[in-house]
Write a protein that holds these residues in place. Structure first.
Motif: not given
Length: 144
Positions: A35-49
């Motif tokens: 199960i992969k957890i990905h970050g959303v956003g550039g330098d600042a984390l805007a979310g995870v999925f």
């Protein structure tokens, strides 16, 4: 080969070797699910999925959570820790948080993993939380 692919190949070989060289009394997993957890956003984390958000697995499957979040550390937390602890084996990176009585990892950095083997059928919900607490995502395991 890029470092992420090299890491995944190393992880797969380590799991396979561990299953091959299992010691007496060690349950041999029928399967493994990443199960992969990905970050959303550039330098600042805007979310995870979470990919996949809902995973369907067989009993005795080892589930491996892989952090692909570069911006900050994350943790995986099961809502019902007592239930989860009683249906899992061979925990790597998970502990019971006695204040909230839930099964939870420590904060996991980019490219690190945590894993559990699920030995009983059922549905298990969990949450992925960023260290800042600003990014969360819900996941679910269905053990058949």
């Amino acid at each position: 080969m890029n470092p992420f692919k090299l890491f995944l190949v190393g992880l797969a070989l380590t799991v396979a070797l561990g299953m091959l060289l299992g010691t007496p009394g060690t349950a041999m997993a029928q399967d493994a699910k990443l199960i992969k957890i990905h970050g959303v956003g550039g330098d600042a984390l805007a979310g995870v999925f979470i990919d996949p958000e809902t995973a369907y697995i067989k009993k005795d499957t080892i589930v491996v959570w892989l952090s692909g979040v570069k911006q900050e550390e994350i943790k995986v937390e099961f809502a019902d820790g007592k239930k989860c602890k009683s249906v899992t084996a061979f925990s790597v990176g998970f502990n019971i948080d006695k204040e909230r009585w839930c099964y939870v990892t420590s904060y996991v950095p980019f490219a690190a993993t945590s894993s559990l083997q699920f030995v009983d059928e059922g549905e298990y919900e969990y949450k992925v939380i960023s260290k800042s607490g600003k990014a969360t995502a819900m996941g679910r395991l269905v053990v058949e």
